[in-house]
Design an enzyme around this catalytic site. Structure first.
Site, PDB file in Angstrom:
ATOM      1  N   HIS A  53     -15.138   1.977   0.668  1.00 18.76           N
ATOM      2  CA  HIS A  53     -14.898   3.179  -0.219  1.00 18.76           C
ATOM      3  C   HIS A  53     -16.024   3.344  -1.171  1.00 18.76           C
ATOM      4  O   HIS A  53     -16.979   4.251  -1.354  1.00 18.76           O
ATOM      5  CB  HIS A  53     -13.872   3.565  -0.947  1.00 18.76           C
ATOM      6  CG  HIS A  53     -12.644   3.529  -0.033  1.00 18.76           C
ATOM      7  ND1 HIS A  53     -11.237   3.514  -0.423  1.00 18.76           N
ATOM      8  CD2 HIS A  53     -12.610   3.788   1.378  1.00 18.76           C
ATOM      9  CE1 HIS A  53     -10.500   3.623   0.739  1.00 18.76           C
ATOM     10  NE2 HIS A  53     -11.324   3.775   1.631  1.00 18.76           N
ATOM     11  N   GLU A  75      -8.889  -4.091   6.099  1.00 16.34           N
ATOM     12  CA  GLU A  75      -8.187  -2.909   6.668  1.00 16.34           C
ATOM     13  C   GLU A  75      -9.154  -2.402   7.411  1.00 16.34           C
ATOM     14  O   GLU A  75      -9.603  -1.294   7.521  1.00 16.34           O
ATOM     15  CB  GLU A  75      -8.109  -1.712   5.488  1.00 16.34           C
ATOM     16  CG  GLU A  75      -7.142  -2.177   4.280  1.00 16.34           C
ATOM     17  CD  GLU A  75      -7.049  -1.132   3.379  1.00 16.34           C
ATOM     18  OE1 GLU A  75      -8.224  -0.496   2.848  1.00 16.34           O
ATOM     19  OE2 GLU A  75      -6.262  -0.705   3.126  1.00 16.34           O
ATOM     20  N   HIS A 115       0.826  -1.317   0.188  1.00 16.34           N
ATOM     21  CA  HIS A 115       0.220   0.041  -0.040  1.00 16.34           C
ATOM     22  C   HIS A 115       0.855   1.275   0.152  1.00 16.34           C
ATOM     23  O   HIS A 115       1.933   1.180   0.961  1.00 16.34           O
ATOM     24  CB  HIS A 115      -1.088  -0.154   1.337  1.00 16.34           C
ATOM     25  CG  HIS A 115      -2.116   1.058   1.228  1.00 16.34           C
ATOM     26  ND1 HIS A 115      -1.971   2.412   0.988  1.00 16.34           N
ATOM     27  CD2 HIS A 115      -3.360   0.631   1.058  1.00 16.34           C
ATOM     28  CE1 HIS A 115      -2.967   2.916   0.878  1.00 16.34           C
ATOM     29  NE2 HIS A 115      -4.054   2.023   1.178  1.00 16.34           N
ATOM     30  N   ASP A 155     -12.256  -0.926  -3.014  1.00 19.95           N
ATOM     31  CA  ASP A 155     -12.273  -1.089  -1.535  1.00 19.95           C
ATOM     32  C   ASP A 155     -13.887  -0.818  -1.311  1.00 19.95           C
ATOM     33  O   ASP A 155     -14.626   0.038  -1.803  1.00 19.95           O
ATOM     34  CB  ASP A 155     -11.611   0.393  -0.977  1.00 19.95           C
ATOM     35  CG  ASP A 155     -11.645   0.309   0.386  1.00 19.95           C
ATOM     36  OD1 ASP A 155     -12.857   0.270   1.019  1.00 19.95           O
ATOM     37  OD2 ASP A 155     -10.793   0.408   1.415  1.00 19.95           O
ATOM     38  N   HIS A 174     -10.256  -4.440  -1.388  1.00 15.94           N
ATOM     39  CA  HIS A 174     -10.137  -4.233   0.179  1.00 15.94           C
ATOM     40  C   HIS A 174     -11.479  -4.467   0.970  1.00 15.94           C
ATOM     41  O   HIS A 174     -12.413  -4.043   0.453  1.00 15.94           O
ATOM     42  CB  HIS A 174      -9.675  -2.820   0.493  1.00 15.94           C
ATOM     43  CG  HIS A 174      -8.383  -2.488   0.179  1.00 15.94           C
ATOM     44  ND1 HIS A 174      -7.776  -1.311   0.048  1.00 15.94           N
ATOM     45  CD2 HIS A 174      -7.111  -3.217  -0.069  1.00 15.94           C
ATOM     46  CE1 HIS A 174      -6.537  -1.242  -0.214  1.00 15.94           C
ATOM     47  NE2 HIS A 174      -6.173  -2.411  -0.250  1.00 15.94           N
ATOM     48  N   HIS A 215     -13.793   2.866   7.941  1.00 18.41           N
ATOM     49  CA  HIS A 215     -13.897   1.321   7.937  1.00 18.41           C
ATOM     50  C   HIS A 215     -14.444   0.761   9.207  1.00 18.41           C
ATOM     51  O   HIS A 215     -14.197   1.536  10.414  1.00 18.41           O
ATOM     52  CB  HIS A 215     -12.438   0.902   7.713  1.00 18.41           C
ATOM     53  CG  HIS A 215     -11.670   1.226   6.585  1.00 18.41           C
ATOM     54  ND1 HIS A 215     -10.556   0.858   6.189  1.00 18.41           N
ATOM     55  CD2 HIS A 215     -12.067   2.173   5.488  1.00 18.41           C
ATOM     56  CE1 HIS A 215     -10.284   1.448   4.828  1.00 18.41           C
ATOM     57  NE2 HIS A 215     -11.241   2.332   4.442  1.00 18.41           N
TER      58      HIS A 215
HETATM   59 ZN   LIG Z   1      -8.448   0.582   1.168  1.00 17.45          ZN
END
Ligand SMILES: [Zn+2]
Length: 325
Positions: free
Chosen positions: A223, A302, A110, A220, A257, A272
């Site tokens: 997201h 994550e 990352h 993700d 993710h 998250h």
């Molecule tokens: Zn991420």
């Protein structure tokens, strides 16, 4: 493959000093077999692991939590200029990966959070461009094939198109300076002036990358949900992947993710949450671990990993949802 030198693990922090002989193929097969059995054959669930005490320690941390893939940072998140990656540490990392049977396609470094390859501020753009080259070079030294980063932000000063141009420019520059590593753009939550909340924005960056064999996407889930893609709806995971395929192309999808979301659908907040504890909910994650289009790519946690529900427990939970064993 012939016999090779490998280091035997005494306990989680210690390496036995004397080298032992082992056959790479035997070790790898055994580990890979175990991993495949754990993961319903084609799902590679893992987590973002730390590199404190040495970058090679990331490998064992992943194994200890029962992961089949992992993400890691390539250096300090606080400084633009970092000491060069130590050759011996890089070799140790590669040895550990081979010993534990990790395929490099399942390791997703990352990028530094300092980087903004879309920055309208020249000094920040220059530093970001240099850091991107440095990070890709580190990947090469570590024998890794993928590199994931947040595309960038216009800071509200330039247009999205101008920001996209800068990001693609930084990627093209980094591709010229380094061999082979694939730059993997992460979709964003649409928070502030970040670019990449909409799949179409990721596509417009990809369109401007000259070597499209060296660009990909990491989706993700938090997201995406925060950006308005409704994974929580019945069939939401499939619908999102269909839309991604139409707007970007599934062949660009290199990783996912796995994060639940503290915020609500379309809230644009990057918050998250542990799997099943947020607004996406467990049934979307069941669909994810049973979705054939997500086979053979890293699926990386994550999440906060609160006490009692840390990465190991969340990985176990996700594998328990795999219907095909
Ligand atoms: Zn991420």
């Amino acid at each position: 493959m012939g016999p090779r030198k490998a280091r035997k693990r005494k306990n989680k922090d210690d390496l036995v000093e004397e080298d032992i002989e082992c056959t790479e193929k035997e070790v790898d097969d055994e580990r890979v077999d175990k991993r495949r059995k754990d993961c319903g054959i084609k799902k590679y669930v893992g987590a973002h692991v730390g590199i404190q005490g040495g970058i090679w320690k990331a490998v064992d941390s992943c194994v200890e939590m029962g992961g089949s893939s992992f993400a890691l940072f390539l250096g300090s998140q606080r400084s633009w200029k970092r000491p060069a990656l130590d050759q011996a540490a890089a070799e140790k990392f590669q040895e550990q990966c081979a010993l534990q049977g990790f395929d490099t396609a399942h390791i997703l470094p990352h990028g530094s959070y300092l980087m903004n390859c879309g920055s309208p501020k020249n000094d920040v753009f220059e530093k970001s461009q240099a850091l991107l080259v440095d990070e890709l070079s580190r990947c090469t030294l570590l024998g890794l094939s993928l590199y994931n980063f947040h595309p960038g932000s216009s800071l509200g000063i330039i247009t999205t198109e101008q920001c996209v141009d800068k990001i693609a420019g930084a990627i093209n520059h980094a591709h010229q300076q380094t061999p082979t590593v694939i730059t993997v753009l992460e979709n964003m939550s649409g928070q502030g002036s970040t670019v990449g909340g909409k799949f179409s924005e990721l596509k417009s960056i990809i369109d401007k990358v000259r070597d499209q064999t060296r660009v990909g996407v990491c989706l993700d889930t938090c997201h995406a949900f925060a950006a308005g893609y409704d994974l929580a709806a019945e069939g939401g995971v499939k619908a999102m992947l269909d839309q991604f395929d139409q707007e970007v192309g599934l062949h660009y999808l290199r990783a996912v993710h796995l994060n639940d979301s503290k915020g609500k659908l379309g809230c644009n907040l990057d918050r998250h949450e542990d799997i099943g504890k947020g607004n996406i909910g467990i049934s979307a994650f069941r669909d994810i671990v049973n979705e054939p289009r997500l086979d053979n790519i890293p699926l990386i946690l994550e999440t906060p990993g609160r006490p009692g529900f840390e990465y190991a427990e969340q990985i176990k939970l996700l594998y328990s949802l795999c219907e095909e064993k």
